[in-house]
Design a protein around this motif. Structure first.
Motif, PDB file in Angstrom:
ATOM      1  N   LEU A 174       0.722  -1.171   0.042  1.00 15.30           N
ATOM      2  CA  LEU A 174       0.006  -0.141  -0.054  1.00 15.30           C
ATOM      3  C   LEU A 174       0.845   1.080   0.051  1.00 15.30           C
ATOM      4  CD1 LEU A 174      -3.092  -1.257   2.370  1.00 15.30           C
ATOM      5  CD2 LEU A 174      -2.870  -1.151  -0.062  1.00 15.30           C
ATOM      6  N   ARG A 175       1.995   1.299   0.570  1.00 11.53           N
ATOM      7  CA  ARG A 175       3.073   2.333   0.661  1.00 11.53           C
ATOM      8  C   ARG A 175       3.372   2.789  -0.662  1.00 11.53           C
ATOM      9  NH1 ARG A 175       8.622   2.637   2.207  1.00 11.53           N
ATOM     10  NH2 ARG A 175       8.694   0.428   2.300  1.00 11.53           N
ATOM     11  N   TYR A 176       3.281   1.830  -1.516  1.00 11.50           N
ATOM     12  CA  TYR A 176       3.621   1.957  -2.916  1.00 11.50           C
ATOM     13  C   TYR A 176       2.506   2.181  -4.088  1.00 11.50           C
ATOM     14  CZ  TYR A 176       8.645   1.075  -2.200  1.00 11.50           C
ATOM     15  OH  TYR A 176       9.954   1.031  -1.752  1.00 11.50           O
ATOM     16  N   ASN A 177       1.212   2.177  -3.361  1.00 13.06           N
ATOM     17  CA  ASN A 177      -0.098   2.075  -4.108  1.00 13.06           C
ATOM     18  C   ASN A 177      -0.219   1.221  -5.041  1.00 13.06           C
ATOM     19  OD1 ASN A 177      -1.468   4.463  -3.327  1.00 13.06           O
ATOM     20  ND2 ASN A 177      -0.068   5.890  -4.684  1.00 13.06           N
ATOM     21  N   ILE A 178       0.319  -0.132  -4.722  1.00 11.71           N
ATOM     22  CA  ILE A 178      -0.096  -1.284  -5.298  1.00 11.71           C
ATOM     23  C   ILE A 178      -1.236  -2.269  -4.797  1.00 11.71           C
ATOM     24  CG2 ILE A 178       1.057  -3.720  -6.016  1.00 11.71           C
ATOM     25  CD1 ILE A 178       3.809  -2.415  -5.563  1.00 11.71           C
ATOM     26  N   GLN A 179      -2.180  -2.160  -5.846  1.00 17.13           N
ATOM     27  CA  GLN A 179      -3.487  -2.752  -5.055  1.00 17.13           C
ATOM     28  C   GLN A 179      -3.276  -4.368  -4.644  1.00 17.13           C
ATOM     29  OE1 GLN A 179      -7.381  -2.098  -6.864  1.00 17.13           O
ATOM     30  NE2 GLN A 179      -6.486  -0.321  -7.982  1.00 17.13           N
ATOM     31  N   PRO A 180      -3.446  -4.797  -3.411  1.00 19.42           N
ATOM     32  CA  PRO A 180      -3.279  -6.224  -3.244  1.00 19.42           C
ATOM     33  C   PRO A 180      -4.491  -7.079  -3.731  1.00 19.42           C
ATOM     34  CG  PRO A 180      -2.984  -4.772  -1.318  1.00 19.42           C
ATOM     35  CD  PRO A 180      -3.738  -4.127  -2.172  1.00 19.42           C
ATOM     36  N   MET A 181      -4.359  -8.124  -4.435  1.00 19.13           N
ATOM     37  CA  MET A 181      -5.467  -9.193  -4.464  1.00 19.13           C
ATOM     38  C   MET A 181      -4.942 -10.297  -3.593  1.00 19.13           C
ATOM     39  SD  MET A 181      -6.799 -10.902  -7.961  1.00 19.13           S
ATOM     40  CE  MET A 181      -7.617  -9.782  -8.776  1.00 19.13           C
TER      41      MET A 181
ATOM     42  N   THR B  56     -11.403 -10.393   8.797  1.00 19.46           N
ATOM     43  CA  THR B  56     -11.325  -9.634  10.191  1.00 19.46           C
ATOM     44  C   THR B  56      -9.819  -9.007   9.920  1.00 19.46           C
ATOM     45  OG1 THR B  56     -12.702 -11.386  11.378  1.00 19.46           O
ATOM     46  CG2 THR B  56     -11.703  -9.442  12.499  1.00 19.46           C
ATOM     47  N   ALA B  57      -8.843  -9.876  10.026  1.00 20.99           N
ATOM     48  CA  ALA B  57      -7.454  -9.102   9.759  1.00 20.99           C
ATOM     49  C   ALA B  57      -7.099  -8.323   8.704  1.00 20.99           C
ATOM     50  CB  ALA B  57      -6.537 -10.558  10.090  1.00 20.99           C
ATOM     51  N   PHE B  58      -7.445  -8.633   7.344  1.00 25.26           N
ATOM     52  CA  PHE B  58      -7.024  -7.801   6.264  1.00 25.26           C
ATOM     53  C   PHE B  58      -8.027  -7.238   5.599  1.00 25.26           C
ATOM     54  CE2 PHE B  58      -4.238 -11.968   6.870  1.00 25.26           C
ATOM     55  CZ  PHE B  58      -3.428 -11.424   7.623  1.00 25.26           C
ATOM     56  N   SER B  59      -9.195  -7.264   5.344  1.00 19.88           N
ATOM     57  CA  SER B  59      -9.988  -6.937   4.473  1.00 19.88           C
ATOM     58  C   SER B  59      -9.859  -5.132   4.170  1.00 19.88           C
ATOM     59  CB  SER B  59     -11.397  -7.297   4.427  1.00 19.88           C
ATOM     60  OG  SER B  59     -12.036  -6.944   5.670  1.00 19.88           O
ATOM     61  N   ASP B  60      -9.724  -4.660   5.396  1.00 19.18           N
ATOM     62  CA  ASP B  60      -9.619  -3.319   5.115  1.00 19.18           C
ATOM     63  C   ASP B  60      -8.232  -2.813   4.430  1.00 19.18           C
ATOM     64  OD1 ASP B  60     -11.785  -2.917   7.039  1.00 19.18           O
ATOM     65  OD2 ASP B  60     -10.567  -2.264   8.578  1.00 19.18           O
ATOM     66  N   LYS B  61      -7.463  -3.707   4.190  1.00 19.13           N
ATOM     67  CA  LYS B  61      -6.247  -3.202   3.434  1.00 19.13           C
ATOM     68  C   LYS B  61      -6.292  -4.027   1.842  1.00 19.13           C
ATOM     69  CE  LYS B  61      -3.293  -2.813   7.478  1.00 19.13           C
ATOM     70  NZ  LYS B  61      -2.262  -3.377   8.260  1.00 19.13           N
ATOM     71  N   VAL B  62      -7.169  -4.828   1.739  1.00 23.36           N
ATOM     72  CA  VAL B  62      -7.123  -5.662   0.724  1.00 23.36           C
ATOM     73  C   VAL B  62      -8.347  -5.294  -0.551  1.00 23.36           C
ATOM     74  CG1 VAL B  62      -7.530  -7.876  -0.150  1.00 23.36           C
ATOM     75  CG2 VAL B  62      -5.879  -7.656   1.498  1.00 23.36           C
ATOM     76  N   ASN B  63      -7.786  -5.044  -1.655  1.00 20.22           N
ATOM     77  CA  ASN B  63      -9.127  -4.646  -2.653  1.00 20.22           C
ATOM     78  C   ASN B  63      -9.820  -5.656  -3.177  1.00 20.22           C
ATOM     79  OD1 ASN B  63      -6.780  -2.780  -2.622  1.00 20.22           O
ATOM     80  ND2 ASN B  63      -7.776  -1.712  -4.163  1.00 20.22           N
TER      81      ASN B  63
END
Ligand code: FCB
Length: 444
Positions: free
Chosen positions: A111-118, A154-161
């Motif tokens: 996210l620091r590099y604006n790369i969208q995680p899948m 619960t852990a990751f969905s806020d950070k994952v697209n």
């Protein structure tokens, strides 16, 4: 389009895909439990070079510099998978905080590099503890998967697209429980069918759970293959149709139509296999395909009938066709057909090419054959975009040469090769991909 150049839409996403067991290594570090692949690699003869993923690309320790590489390439979307037994060492029960922390660090760096995680929840590495309790064929499997999925959400969905439930259910069910190529290496059609039923129902239940939690962007990845008959003879045609049924339609039909292909069910029944686990799934659950679909496309198979009529039949190589070192035909037209096939069923469904790549085994960094493979497939993507197919992105397989399952470290699909000291060395294809991403266009 100007002067034979196609300019991709501004929001088209370029990426790469990887998977946990193939790159992470650290197979028993920081509380990680064993997976079925940790066990499978120990069986003599299963991996052609007798290697394993114990260290792999050591990505678990080098994730920061690997993400730096993604950034330098200009990657906009990165697909990775979570090792279930890093998060829940016993498959269910107490989560392992160190495992959760690793994926948080990975996501924060992306996210620091604006790369969208899948994020792929499952890319083939079931916790061994669950396999011991029946694995994919257990009546409890759905509950186990939902518990794992819930932990991830619960852990990751806020950070994952984007979240993917399963990578290639065909390979999980039939590679693992029928043709013995993949872990757990069983050959039993009844078990393969049970596994398939559990994969589909747990996917449907997971999508429903996602919706109930008001979360979006969950999907599944299918590996679609172009299957054609070697001749116009009826037996060849029927063998090819059956193979298309078992590899492609057996997942496409339930997801899009809520039913299973009749010819495949009839074939299973003729083999004295029990199809009741498939028929028992509520059609509404089957059709919960999610918010997007990923398609992995590599090749075409040309099929000839064999006397024993096994569905696997016989793949024939054509004289004038081109094959990669891994033995797969280079056939970009098949990508066009398979994407159109899905798009016609539901034109509005967002689609991603989540894997596409070629296994060229020489050690040259001047990998022009790999570049040609990708170019020819990306030209197909351009054609599909021009025809307004709802394609959102192209994720190439893969960032770096890795542990290619039964092919060990012989299979090579990477943009980077891995030196003996595990340094990443850019191939020509890495420079080519970087340029393509920057220009967001391709010469036709
Ligand atoms: C796909 C798998 C992926 C990789 C490529 C070459 O079927 O999903 O992990 O091994 O093949």
């Amino acid at each position: 389009m100007t002067n034979g150049t196609y300019q991709f839409p501004k929001d088209f996403l370029w990426g790469v895909s990887t998977s946990a067991y193939q790159i992470e290594g650290a197979y028993n570090e920081d509380g990680k439990g064993a997976s079925i692949w940790d066990q499978f690699v120990k069986i003599p003869g299963k991996i052609i070079d007798s290697t394993n993923g114990n260290i792999a690309c050591d990505h678990y320790h080098r994730y920061e510099s690997d993400i730096e590489l993604l950034h330098q390439l200009g990657i906009q979307i990165y697909r990775f998978s979570v090792a279930w037994s890093r998060i829940l060492p016993a498959g269910i029960g107490k989560p392992n905080q160190k495992g959760i922390d690793f994926y948080h660090r990975l996501l924060d760096n992306l996210l620091r590099y604006n790369i969208q995680p899948m994020l792929t929840m499952y890319h083939w590495d079931l916790p061994e503890a669950l396999f011991q309790k029946g694995g994919f064929t257990s009546p409890e499997y759905n509950d186990w998967f939902l518990e794992y999925a819930n932990t991830l959400i619960t852990a990751f969905s806020d950070k994952v697209n984007y979240i993917v439930t399963y990578n290639q259910p065909f390979s999980i069910a039939f590679g693992g429980y029928y043709n013995q190529k993949r872990a757990p290496g069983i050959c039993d059609l009844d078990l393969a069918i049970k596994a398939m039923a559990n994969l589909l129902s747990s996917h449907g239940k997971c999508v429903k759970m996602f919706k109930e939690l008001s979360r979006k962007n969950i999907g599944i990845i299918l590996n679609l293959m172009q299957i054609e008959s070697a001749s116009t003879s009826q037996p060849d045609y029927e063998s090819a149709r059956l193979q298309d049924g078992i590899i492609n339609r057996i997942f496409i039909d339930p997801l899009f139509k809520g039913s299973f292909p009749g010819d495949v069910l009839r074939y299973f029944t003729k083999q004295n296999a029990d199809i009741t686990p498939l028929l028992a799934i509520d059609p509404k659950e089957l059709m919960q395909k999610g918010d997007f679909m990923g398609i992995n496309y590599y090749t075409r198979r040309v099929i000839q009938n064999t006397a024993d009529q096994d569905w696997a039949a016989k793949e024939v190589h054509l004289e004038n066709a081109v094959y990669s070192d891994g033995g797969r035909e280079v056939y970009p037209e098949g990508l066009y057909n398979q994407i159109q096939r899905i798009s016609r069923l539901e034109p509005k469904l967002p689609l991603f090419i989540t894997e596409n790549g070629a296994d060229y085994r020489d050690d040259t960094l001047e990998d022009y054959q790999r570049i040609a493979y990708h170019q020819s497939h990306i030209k197909i993507i351009a054609r599909l975009c021009r025809e307004n197919v709802n394609l959102k992105g192209y994720l190439l397989w893969t960032l770096m040469d890795n542990f290619e399952w039964e092919n060990g470290y012989c299979g090579k699909y990477g943009l980077f090769s891995i030196a003996k000291n595990l340094d990443r060395v850019a191939k020509h294809s890495a420079k080519w991909y970087k340029k393509l991403i920057r220009e967001n266009s391709i010469e036709l």
